[in-house]
Design a protein around this motif. Sequence first.
Motif, PDB file in Angstrom:
ATOM      1  N   PRO A 343     -26.395  12.312  14.153  1.00  0.00           N
ATOM      2  CA  PRO A 343     -27.567  11.695  13.522  1.00  0.00           C
ATOM      3  C   PRO A 343     -27.371  10.245  13.110  1.00  0.00           C
ATOM      4  N   ASP A 344     -26.153   9.694  13.293  1.00  0.00           N
ATOM      5  CA  ASP A 344     -25.906   8.288  12.983  1.00  0.00           C
ATOM      6  C   ASP A 344     -25.346   7.541  14.194  1.00  0.00           C
ATOM      7  N   TYR A 345     -25.671   8.025  15.397  1.00  0.00           N
ATOM      8  CA  TYR A 345     -25.188   7.396  16.621  1.00  0.00           C
ATOM      9  C   TYR A 345     -26.358   7.101  17.548  1.00  0.00           C
ATOM     10  N   PRO A 346     -26.431   5.929  18.190  1.00  0.00           N
ATOM     11  CA  PRO A 346     -25.420   4.874  18.188  1.00  0.00           C
ATOM     12  C   PRO A 346     -25.445   3.971  16.955  1.00  0.00           C
ATOM     13  N   GLY A 347     -26.398   4.203  16.051  1.00  0.00           N
ATOM     14  CA  GLY A 347     -26.442   3.411  14.830  1.00  0.00           C
ATOM     15  C   GLY A 347     -26.902   4.258  13.670  1.00  0.00           C
ATOM     16  N   PRO A 348     -26.779   3.754  12.443  1.00  0.00           N
ATOM     17  CA  PRO A 348     -27.131   4.552  11.259  1.00  0.00           C
ATOM     18  C   PRO A 348     -28.616   4.810  11.085  1.00  0.00           C
ATOM     19  N   ASP A 349     -29.440   4.261  11.980  1.00  0.00           N
ATOM     20  CA  ASP A 349     -30.884   4.499  11.897  1.00  0.00           C
ATOM     21  C   ASP A 349     -31.349   5.603  12.843  1.00  0.00           C
ATOM     22  N   ARG A 350     -30.419   6.281  13.528  1.00  0.00           N
ATOM     23  CA  ARG A 350     -30.822   7.228  14.578  1.00  0.00           C
ATOM     24  C   ARG A 350     -31.739   8.320  14.043  1.00  0.00           C
ATOM     25  N   LEU A 351     -31.404   8.888  12.875  1.00  0.00           N
ATOM     26  CA  LEU A 351     -32.225   9.967  12.323  1.00  0.00           C
ATOM     27  C   LEU A 351     -33.635   9.475  12.038  1.00  0.00           C
ATOM     28  N   TRP A 352     -33.736   8.280  11.468  1.00  0.00           N
ATOM     29  CA  TRP A 352     -35.055   7.756  11.098  1.00  0.00           C
ATOM     30  C   TRP A 352     -35.858   7.381  12.339  1.00  0.00           C
ATOM     31  N   SER A 353     -35.183   6.919  13.387  1.00  0.00           N
ATOM     32  CA  SER A 353     -35.899   6.627  14.632  1.00  0.00           C
ATOM     33  C   SER A 353     -36.426   7.911  15.258  1.00  0.00           C
ATOM     34  N   LEU A 354     -35.679   8.999  15.110  1.00  0.00           N
ATOM     35  CA  LEU A 354     -36.127  10.295  15.620  1.00  0.00           C
ATOM     36  C   LEU A 354     -37.414  10.727  14.923  1.00  0.00           C
ATOM     37  N   VAL A 355     -37.446  10.559  13.604  1.00  0.00           N
ATOM     38  CA  VAL A 355     -38.650  10.913  12.834  1.00  0.00           C
ATOM     39  C   VAL A 355     -39.843  10.106  13.317  1.00  0.00           C
ATOM     40  N   GLU A 356     -39.644   8.790  13.465  1.00  0.00           N
ATOM     41  CA  GLU A 356     -40.756   7.927  13.879  1.00  0.00           C
ATOM     42  C   GLU A 356     -41.215   8.258  15.294  1.00  0.00           C
ATOM     43  N   ARG A 357     -40.272   8.418  16.201  1.00  0.00           N
ATOM     44  CA  ARG A 357     -40.597   8.610  17.613  1.00  0.00           C
ATOM     45  C   ARG A 357     -41.346   9.915  17.855  1.00  0.00           C
ATOM     46  N   HIS A 358     -40.959  10.972  17.151  1.00  0.00           N
ATOM     47  CA  HIS A 358     -41.558  12.285  17.403  1.00  0.00           C
ATOM     48  C   HIS A 358     -42.537  12.714  16.313  1.00  0.00           C
ATOM     49  N   LYS A 359     -42.841  11.791  15.399  1.00  0.00           N
ATOM     50  CA  LYS A 359     -43.839  12.044  14.352  1.00  0.00           C
ATOM     51  C   LYS A 359     -43.567  13.370  13.625  1.00  0.00           C
ATOM     52  N   ILE A 360     -42.355  13.467  13.133  1.00  0.00           N
ATOM     53  CA  ILE A 360     -41.909  14.687  12.455  1.00  0.00           C
ATOM     54  C   ILE A 360     -42.564  14.791  11.085  1.00  0.00           C
ATOM     55  N   HIS A 361     -43.008  15.999  10.731  1.00  0.00           N
ATOM     56  CA  HIS A 361     -43.678  16.238   9.450  1.00  0.00           C
ATOM     57  C   HIS A 361     -42.715  16.717   8.366  1.00  0.00           C
ATOM     58  N   VAL A 362     -41.749  17.546   8.745  1.00  0.00           N
ATOM     59  CA  VAL A 362     -40.771  18.079   7.789  1.00  0.00           C
ATOM     60  C   VAL A 362     -39.380  17.818   8.348  1.00  0.00           C
ATOM     61  N   LEU A 363     -38.525  17.190   7.541  1.00  0.00           N
ATOM     62  CA  LEU A 363     -37.176  16.850   7.959  1.00  0.00           C
ATOM     63  C   LEU A 363     -36.175  17.559   7.062  1.00  0.00           C
ATOM     64  N   GLY A 364     -35.325  18.405   7.654  1.00  0.00           N
ATOM     65  CA  GLY A 364     -34.302  19.133   6.915  1.00  0.00           C
ATOM     66  C   GLY A 364     -32.944  18.463   7.051  1.00  0.00           C
ATOM     67  N   VAL A 365     -32.313  18.193   5.919  1.00  0.00           N
ATOM     68  CA  VAL A 365     -31.022  17.504   5.891  1.00  0.00           C
ATOM     69  C   VAL A 365     -30.083  18.236   4.945  1.00  0.00           C
ATOM     70  N   SER A 366     -28.849  17.774   4.900  1.00  0.00           N
ATOM     71  CA  SER A 366     -27.895  18.241   3.895  1.00  0.00           C
ATOM     72  C   SER A 366     -27.576  17.079   2.963  1.00  0.00           C
ATOM     73  N   PRO A 367     -27.240  17.354   1.692  1.00  0.00           N
ATOM     74  CA  PRO A 367     -26.812  16.268   0.809  1.00  0.00           C
ATOM     75  C   PRO A 367     -25.636  15.482   1.370  1.00  0.00           C
ATOM     76  N   THR A 368     -24.720  16.161   2.074  1.00  0.00           N
ATOM     77  CA  THR A 368     -23.568  15.471   2.648  1.00  0.00           C
ATOM     78  C   THR A 368     -24.001  14.434   3.670  1.00  0.00           C
ATOM     79  N   LEU A 369     -24.990  14.759   4.497  1.00  0.00           N
ATOM     80  CA  LEU A 369     -25.483  13.797   5.479  1.00  0.00           C
ATOM     81  C   LEU A 369     -26.063  12.570   4.785  1.00  0.00           C
ATOM     82  N   ILE A 370     -26.838  12.785   3.740  1.00  0.00           N
ATOM     83  CA  ILE A 370     -27.443  11.652   3.033  1.00  0.00           C
ATOM     84  C   ILE A 370     -26.365  10.813   2.341  1.00  0.00           C
TER      85      ILE A 370
END
Length: 661
Positions: A343-370
Amino acid sequence: MLAASDLTDIVWRPKPEHIERAHLTRFMAEHHIASFPDLLERSTSDIAWFTDAVLRYLQIEFRTPYTQIVDLTGGPAWPQWCVGGRLNITETCLDAQTRRGRADARAIIWEGEGGETRSLTYRELADSVGRAAAGLRSLGLGKGDVVGLFMPMTPEIVIALLAIARIGGIILPLFSGYGAGAAASRLEDAGAKVLITSDGFPRRGAPVALKTVADEAAARVATIRHVIVARRMGTPVSMTAGRDLAWGEFLPTTAAGGGAEDTAAEDRLMLLYTSGTTGRPKGAVHTHCGFPVKAAQDMAFGTDVHAGDRIHWVSDMGWMMGPWLVFGSLILGATMVLFDGAPDYPGPDRLWSLVERHKIHVLGVSPTLIRALRPHGNAPVRAHVLTSLRAFASTGEPWNPEPWSWLFDVAGGKRIPIINYSGGTEISGGIVMGNPITPLKACAFSAPCPGMAADVFDESGQSIRGSVGELVIKAPWIGMTRGFWNDRERYEQAYWSRWSGVWTHGDWAQVDEDGMWYILGRSDDTIKVGGKRLGPAEVESLLMTHPFVSEAAAIAVPDEIKGSAVVCLCVLVAGTPPGDGLREELHNLLVADLGKPLAPKTILFVADLPKTRNMKVMRRMIRAAYLGEDPGDTSALVNPESLKDMLRELGQQGEGSSATS
C-alpha cells in the motif's frame, strides 16, 4: 487508561443523512425499536429473535427453512444454529444477486501493483465460480474435502474460494507470505487434498516465487493430490506431471456441473488458522450459516455498506478480513476492491491513489499501517481527491491517539467516521464496533456489535465500568467458531474455562462514563509493576507522542523488587540517530505522565517490531527474545527477521538475558 483529557470529547457526530441512510435505522424501524441502546438490549436478551431477524434482513436464502434458530442443549460453547435448515451460502452471494437485478453490476474491481486493472460483474463471477466448481468436481472433490488457497489477492482467489464452498468443500486460506513449513503444517493438520496457488506475485517491484514455496509445502503433505497453478506473473514454473494443473487447463469451458451442493446450514465451510506462540496451529471451524452471516451483519450495521457501494480492506486472504470482505460484500450486493501489492509502493500515496481512482466508499486499514504512512507527512494524502469516502474502518491493533487523529483530521478532513472494529478469527467479525448513527470519540468503540452480549469482568467475574478488566461475551452468537479442528478440549480450555458459560476473549477492555468502549491489548500482555496494572497501549501511546518515534512496544520483564519492570522498544522515524540523549527524553516523558514508580527499566531502539499478517505486534515474542527464551511458532509473522534484528540490537545495546547468554 485511555481516558486522558484529549480523548474524552466527542469528535464526530452523525448528520441526519447518515442516520436516515443507515441499515441500522431501517432494521430498528422494521422491528419498532426506538433507540440503539434498546436494540442492544433486545438483541442480547433474545438471541433467537435477533438472529432470525438478521437472517431475514440480509435475505439469506435457504433451500429448506430451519425449524429452530438455535439449540442450546449442548451448552453455550456448542450451540446448533438454523436447526434443520439447508443452505449453500454461494447461492445468496451469487444466484440471488443476479435474480435481484445485479447481474451486470460489478462484484470485483482488482488492481495489481504494476497498475493493471480488471473487473468482474456478478454474472461473470457466477459463471467463473461455476466453471471452477465443475473443475474441482472433475478432480473427484466434493462435500467435506479441504482445499488450500495459497494465492495473492487476485480475482482468482475469490473465484476459487467460492468454488470450494459451491461444491460443499472446506476452504483453507493461507497467508501468501508463509514459508513452506507454515503452509505445510496447516495443510497437513487439515488433511487438504488440493492446493490452489499462483506462479508468483510482485511485491515492491520484486517477484515472489510462490510456486516454489507451494511445491516445497505440498511435498510435505501426503494428502495433497493436485496443485492448481494460476498465472499472475507469467514466469516459467516447474509443473509436476500427474499432480499439477494450470488454471486454464483446470477450468472447463462451461459452468455445466458447477451448481451449488445441497449443504446443511451447519456444514463446515472454512478453516481459519489463528496465530499462536506455541504448539500446533489452531484451526477455527466456520459454517455456511455462521461466518458469512456475521461478516455481512457487521459490514451492514457497522460500516453501512449498501448494494453498489465499494469497499476495500487492506488484507490478505489468510487473515479473516479477506474472507470477511468477500462474503460480506457479496451478500450485500456491493463491490469488493482488491489490491495485490504494497500500500506504500511505488510511493507513500499509493493507498490514497487507489481510493481516488476506484471511488472507494469504505476503506479498511490497520493502526499499524497508518503509523507507517504518517511519517511521510500530509502531502501524499492531499495529492488525491478522497470525496468518495464515507467511512474509514480499522482493526488489528489498539489505536494510539496521534495516528488516529492524523487519519481523522488529515485523510478524513474531520468529516467521516473511523469505524473502530475489534473481535477475531473465532468471532467471525467484531465484538465491539463503531457505527454510523452514534457519536464517536478518538480511539474508541461506540458499543458492542448488536447481538454480542459483551461485558468487562474484574478478577472475580463481576461486571465493571470505568476500570480495566477482561473482555467477555455472555451469550452465544451465530458467527462463533464451531470449535477448533479436531481439538474440542483445546477450544473449551481457550475460551470457556475461566467462568462457567462465559467466553473469555483474552483482551483487556474498559467502558467509560459515556458508555464508550476501549480495547487495551491482550490480557496476557499486561504489565504489573508493584501491584499496579498497566496496559502496553498506555505506555506506547505516550512514547509515540514524541516526534521521533514512529512505533513502540512495551513489555513486562521480571524484577526482584517490583515483580515486573517495564521495557520499551522504539522504532524511530527514518533518519533519526539513536542515542542516550533521546533515550533520556523518552524516559522523562514516561515518568512525567506515569510517575516514577512506573519508570521504564530501559528503552531500546530497534529497526522493526515483529508483527502478524494482520499487523498485530507480538509482544510475547518480543518478551521471549529479550529474556533469551524460545519465542515459539513464528510462522504467523510477516517479518520474522525482525526478531533476529532485535537480538542483534539487544546485544549491541547490552540489554536482555539474550544479549549475555
